[in-house]
Write a protein that holds these residues in place. Structure first.
Motif, PDB file in Angstrom:
ATOM      1  N   ARG A 176       0.830  -1.206   0.000  1.00 16.33           N
ATOM      2  CA  ARG A 176       0.000   0.000   0.000  1.00 16.33           C
ATOM      3  C   ARG A 176       0.863   1.253   0.000  1.00 16.33           C
ATOM      4  N   ALA A 177       1.959   1.223   0.737  1.00 18.41           N
ATOM      5  CA  ALA A 177       2.832   2.385   0.809  1.00 18.41           C
ATOM      6  C   ALA A 177       3.507   2.675  -0.521  1.00 18.41           C
ATOM      7  N   LEU A 178       3.638   1.635  -1.374  1.00 17.91           N
ATOM      8  CA  LEU A 178       4.370   1.799  -2.632  1.00 17.91           C
ATOM      9  C   LEU A 178       3.460   2.162  -3.797  1.00 17.91           C
ATOM     10  N   LEU A 179       2.271   1.606  -3.835  1.00 15.06           N
ATOM     11  CA  LEU A 179       1.405   1.761  -5.003  1.00 15.06           C
ATOM     12  C   LEU A 179       0.661   3.095  -4.970  1.00 15.06           C
ATOM     13  N   PRO A 180       0.874   3.965  -5.955  1.00 14.11           N
ATOM     14  CA  PRO A 180       0.168   5.260  -6.020  1.00 14.11           C
ATOM     15  C   PRO A 180      -1.205   5.097  -6.663  1.00 14.11           C
ATOM     16  N   LEU A 181      -2.176   4.637  -5.889  1.00 15.75           N
ATOM     17  CA  LEU A 181      -3.497   4.329  -6.428  1.00 15.75           C
ATOM     18  C   LEU A 181      -4.570   5.308  -5.953  1.00 15.75           C
ATOM     19  N   ASP A 182      -4.167   6.483  -5.515  1.00 13.19           N
ATOM     20  CA  ASP A 182      -5.150   7.429  -4.966  1.00 13.19           C
ATOM     21  C   ASP A 182      -6.237   7.789  -5.974  1.00 13.19           C
ATOM     22  N   GLU A 183      -5.827   8.071  -7.217  1.00 17.63           N
ATOM     23  CA  GLU A 183      -6.814   8.453  -8.229  1.00 17.63           C
ATOM     24  C   GLU A 183      -7.827   7.342  -8.457  1.00 17.63           C
ATOM     25  N   LEU A 184      -7.354   6.095  -8.445  1.00 20.78           N
ATOM     26  CA  LEU A 184      -8.258   4.955  -8.629  1.00 20.78           C
ATOM     27  C   LEU A 184      -9.181   4.811  -7.421  1.00 20.78           C
ATOM     28  N   LEU A 185      -8.624   4.929  -6.221  1.00 18.33           N
ATOM     29  CA  LEU A 185      -9.424   4.759  -5.013  1.00 18.33           C
ATOM     30  C   LEU A 185     -10.454   5.872  -4.864  1.00 18.33           C
ATOM     31  N   LYS A 186     -10.138   7.041  -5.412  1.00 15.92           N
ATOM     32  CA  LYS A 186     -11.090   8.145  -5.325  1.00 15.92           C
ATOM     33  C   LYS A 186     -12.348   7.863  -6.126  1.00 15.92           C
ATOM     34  N   SER A 187     -12.218   7.109  -7.199  1.00 13.68           N
ATOM     35  CA  SER A 187     -13.357   6.826  -8.074  1.00 13.68           C
ATOM     36  C   SER A 187     -14.095   5.550  -7.703  1.00 13.68           C
ATOM     37  N   LYS A 188     -13.544   4.776  -6.766  1.00 16.60           N
ATOM     38  CA  LYS A 188     -14.159   3.504  -6.406  1.00 16.60           C
ATOM     39  C   LYS A 188     -15.008   3.646  -5.152  1.00 16.60           C
ATOM     40  N   PRO A 189     -16.249   3.135  -5.178  1.00  6.98           N
ATOM     41  CA  PRO A 189     -17.069   3.129  -3.962  1.00  6.98           C
ATOM     42  C   PRO A 189     -16.671   1.973  -3.050  1.00  6.98           C
ATOM     43  N   LEU A 190     -16.993   2.098  -1.803  1.00 13.48           N
ATOM     44  CA  LEU A 190     -16.674   1.042  -0.830  1.00 13.48           C
ATOM     45  C   LEU A 190     -17.347  -0.273  -1.189  1.00 13.48           C
ATOM     46  N   ALA A 191     -18.463  -0.196  -1.886  1.00 13.99           N
ATOM     47  CA  ALA A 191     -19.185  -1.425  -2.243  1.00 13.99           C
ATOM     48  C   ALA A 191     -18.317  -2.382  -3.049  1.00 13.99           C
ATOM     49  N   GLU A 192     -17.311  -1.858  -3.781  1.00 14.91           N
ATOM     50  CA  GLU A 192     -16.490  -2.712  -4.634  1.00 14.91           C
ATOM     51  C   GLU A 192     -15.362  -3.413  -3.876  1.00 14.91           C
ATOM     52  N   ILE A 193     -15.064  -2.994  -2.649  1.00 15.15           N
ATOM     53  CA  ILE A 193     -13.956  -3.647  -1.930  1.00 15.15           C
ATOM     54  C   ILE A 193     -14.415  -4.338  -0.656  1.00 15.15           C
ATOM     55  N   VAL A 194     -15.720  -4.252  -0.344  1.00 14.11           N
ATOM     56  CA  VAL A 194     -16.205  -4.918   0.855  1.00 14.11           C
ATOM     57  C   VAL A 194     -16.501  -6.378   0.531  1.00 14.11           C
ATOM     58  N   SER A 195     -16.219  -7.243   1.476  1.00 15.47           N
ATOM     59  CA  SER A 195     -16.468  -8.680   1.240  1.00 15.47           C
ATOM     60  C   SER A 195     -16.910  -9.328   2.538  1.00 15.47           C
ATOM     61  N   PRO A 196     -17.837 -10.250   2.466  1.00 13.72           N
ATOM     62  CA  PRO A 196     -18.248 -10.988   3.661  1.00 13.72           C
ATOM     63  C   PRO A 196     -17.144 -11.988   4.020  1.00 13.72           C
ATOM     64  N   PRO A 197     -17.218 -12.677   5.128  1.00 10.20           N
ATOM     65  CA  PRO A 197     -18.317 -12.585   6.095  1.00 10.20           C
ATOM     66  C   PRO A 197     -18.072 -11.518   7.150  1.00 10.20           C
TER      67      PRO A 197
END
Length: 758
Positions: A176-197
């Motif tokens: 996480r510290a290395l990957l510059p993914l801020d622009e991608l994370l800004k456009s992604k809703p939490l619904a796409e990274i949440v997972s059960p259980p």
């Protein structure tokens, strides 16, 4: 001059090339995707133990490392905290230089709930599964490492060389510290990274039972609810590390309810929220996990700072990194070409370039208009708003803000000018955990931050996160100082892409910050004066109200005293009706007159607008009328004249002075005129003297004072009282015997103050 300018250009070019080379040296990368080198994601400071380390010693080491991750009161960035916690969550088992395995929190928890006797167990006995590891090579990237973490559902991936010697550890935190993914994370809703259980349990559940649930469902945390009802609200979290720390202390896990050790409160965000904004909210709340709820309020899952690495598409992440790298390289190429351009630099030779001269003139106009507006207006908001609007238009940039700090180094955007299409930041409250530690002192010393691209400027990740939330790609920041106090920042942001800030633009913002500081100081002084005036008005109103209350109270007191004295006078009059002895009756009448003289003073004070002094001319006139009525049998004997124009006396002086007049006039009415005559007269005068004293004269044209009588040594109570009251006034009394007929008594005295002194 041209030689000096050429030297400056050469030095600038060399510095930029050197910085670029240093950046590439620190991040060795393959040509296509320079950010993706595996070596940059390695944590080379992993915790190492030998295979014969006991289970309890290993747990103690992990617990101690976890408790040392964040020192109390120390504000650390999120990445620093995550790296420390990841390092403490797993131990590398090494014998000599050979890596034998990894002992992670999950292994420890499985051993604790297994019911085995762990007192004599070593790490060799605990770690049974085959070790997943990665061999360093040129074709290995951070994405191949991430793929292995996801494939095997692990959080620790050791990296070894060809001989099996360990080189470091890959964790989600290091990726996480290395990957510059801020622009991608800004456009992604939490619904796409949440997972059960989502495992939930009442907060009263024992810690041991929750440990069993974690092992059974393969989760690292349990959401604790306020009750056993199905719709109960989340109250907190219990993590694996909490259980291990309790076990390391030798506590009985089955006897400890989770509510006594859970992390609270439990932050919950809607599934539609942006991942990057949600992570920023998490940092503001200083929590490491938060819940995600749907539109109906149901809990969908628990998110950690590295959850996106487990759920987002690898190709999408790879594409985002590649796109960012291409943008950086294109910008670096354009800067290099500009540095190598032999044409004169606009910033250095403005006089030779009409465009540069025009820009410089516009800068001067903006500053002059700012200075004029400061002199003409005390409305700070209007001054600041006009400033940011004009600067944004002149710089042709996307956003200009003024950011004011709070005492805890959080702050608020108080003024903003933003172009259409970009997210407004006005009134946003931000707490940058990196600022106080990394930037505050430098800005206090006048630091100016010129950032052509936030991804190549060496900014901390938590700072980059904030800028990306507000679409910032290039920034120009200058401090607004009030003496040694850092009041805030003046920030110009370019959102559309990287931007090369020119020297005159930097100088404009610095000078404008100085003008803004003057305007703030002027406004604060004005507000301070207004506050003091308002406070003074409030105090005056309170004093006036208090004075009115005291005046009403004093009037009531004088009224009551007057009434009481009149009651006494009336009682004496009633009593005199039963007295047959003329001598005793005269004594009663004298006492009654004395009481009336005092009552009259209180009546005058009650009726006066000035509660401190009375008009003595009115008082003497009323006192004389009372005496004439009292001695009605002698009313034909004499006329009574008074003169006291402009004399006002306070109550301490008026009472003894009034009693003196009462005694002397009463004495004259009783003894000065044995036979009535039309020219019989008594005169009372009181006049001020040149030495600020007062002279009271009581004279009559009657039979005169007996020549053999000493008025200072007589059996007459009235004359004795006159001498006593004269002494009380610290005055002198004289009898004029030079007149052919009648009696003249002159008393000279000073007005007493409220302490009873002249």
């Amino acid at each position: 001059m041209s030689d000096i300018r050429s030297t400056r250009l050469s030095e600038t070019s060399l510095v930029r090339v050197l910085l670029l080379n240093i950046h590439r040296f620190m991040h060795p990368q393959n040509p296509s995707t320079p950010f993706l080198a595996l070596d940059a994601a390695l944590d080379r400071r992993a915790l190492i133990v030998s295979p014969d380390t006991s289970f309890s010693e290993a747990i103690a080491m992990m617990s101690k490392a976890q408790s040392s991750c964040v020192l109390p009161g120390l504000e650390l960035s999120l990445n620093t905290t995550l790296m420390s916690e990841a390092r403490a969550s797993g131990l590398l088992i090494v014998e000599g230089t050979q890596l034998l395995g990894v002992f992670a929190e999950r292994d420890a928890l499985e051993a604790i709930v297994s019911g085995q006797d762990l007192t004599a167990m070593t790490l060799t006995d605990v770690v049974q599964r085959s070790m997943i590891r990665c061999t360093a090579s040129e074709d290995q990237t951070v994405f191949t490492a991430l793929d292995q973490l996801r494939q095997h559902q692990i959080h620790h991936l050791p990296v070894v060389d060809d001989q099996g010697q360990w080189l470091g550890l890959i964790t989600p935190a290091s990726l996480r510290a290395l990957l510059p993914l801020d622009e991608l994370l800004k456009s992604k809703p939490l619904a796409e990274i949440v997972s059960p259980p989502v495992i939930q349990a009442p907060a009263t559940t024992s810690v041991l039972k929750l440990a069993q649930l974690m092992v059974e469902h393969g989760v690292e945390c349990v959401v604790l609810t306020s009750s056993e009802e199905t719709d109960a609200q989340p109250a907190g979290l219990l993590l694996r590390r909490h259980i291990l720390q309790l076990w390391a202390l030798g506590l009985e896990l089955s006897q400890i309810p989770a509510q006594t050790v859970m992390s609270a409160p439990f932050l919950c965000l809607p599934a539609s929220e942006s991942v990057l904004v949600a992570y920023w909210e998490m940092q503001q709340a200083k929590v490491q996990r938060f819940g995600v709820r749907d539109a109906e309020g149901s809990l969908l899952g628990v998110i950690s700072p590295t959850s996106f690495l487990e759920m987002l598409d690898l190709n999408e992440m790879h594409s985002a990194v590649d796109q960012l790298q291409r943008s950086i390289e294109q910008f670096e190429v354009s800067k290099s070409k500009a540095d190598q351009d032999p044409r004169p630099d606009l910033d250095l030779q403005l006089l030779e370039n009409p465009t540069g001269l025009l820009e410089q003139l516009q800068c001067s106009q903006i500053l002059a208009a700012m200075a004029l507006h400061i002199r003409e207006s005390l409305n700070l908001t209007d001054i600041l708003q006009r400033s940011v609007e004009e600067v944004r238009q002149f710089l042709k940039t996307d956003r200009v803000i003024i950011y004011q700090f709070h005492p805890d180094w959080s702050g608020t955007v108080v003024v903003e000018s933003v172009a259409d299409g970009w997210r407004p930041a006005l009134h946003s409250r931000i707490h940058d955990t990196c600022f106080a530690q990394n930037y505050a002192q430098a800005y206090k010393r006048g630091r100016t931050q010129v950032c052509d691209d936030i991804y190549t400027a060496g900014l901390t990740q938590c700072h980059i996160d904030i800028l990306v939330i507000y679409d910032v790609r290039a920034s120009l920041v200058v401090p607004i100082l009030q003496g040694d106090h850092l009041w805030g920042l003046l920030c110009a942001y370019h959102c559309a892409g990287p931007r090369r800030w020119r020297a005159f633009e930097v100088e404009l913002l610095k000078q404008l910050a100085t003008h803004i500081a003057i305007a703030i100081q002027q406004s604060e002084l004005y507000q301070q004066v207004q506050t003091e005036l308002q406070e003074r008005r409030r105090t005056e109103e309170q004093l006036k109200l208090s004075l009115k209350e005291k005046e009403a109270l004093l009037k009531e007191i004088h009224h009551r005293v007057k009434n009481n004295l009149q009651v006494i006078s009336s009682v004496l009059r009633l009593q005199s009706d039963y007295i047959k002895d003329d001598r005793v009756l005269a004594l009663f009448k004298d006492s009654q007159n004395r009481i009336r003289s005092m009552a009259l003073i209180h009546e005058k004070l009650h009726q006066s607008s000035d509660l401190l002094k009375i008009n003595f001319e009115d008082y003497i006139r009323d006192l004389a009328d009372n005496l004439l009525r009292s001695y009605a049998a002698n009313v034909q004997a004499a006329t009574l004249q008074t003169e006291a124009a402009g004399v006002w006396l306070n109550i301490d002086t008026a009472i003894p002075c009034g009693l003196i007049i009462n005694e002397l006039v009463s004495n004259a009415l009783k003894h000065a005129f044995p036979t009535p005559a039309p020219d019989n007269e008594i005169r009372v005068e009181i006049v001020p003297t040149a030495d600020h004293r007062l002279t009271l004269t009581v004279r009559d044209n009657g039979v005169g004072f007996p020549p053999d009588l000493d008025f200072r040594n007589t059996d007459s109570l009235g004359l004795e009282l006159v001498c006593v009251f004269t002494e009380q006034l610290e005055g002198t009394i004289d009898l004029d015997r030079t007149v052919e007929s009648g009696t003249t008594l002159t008393i000279t005295f000073s007005e007493l103050d409220n302490t009873g002194k002249a």
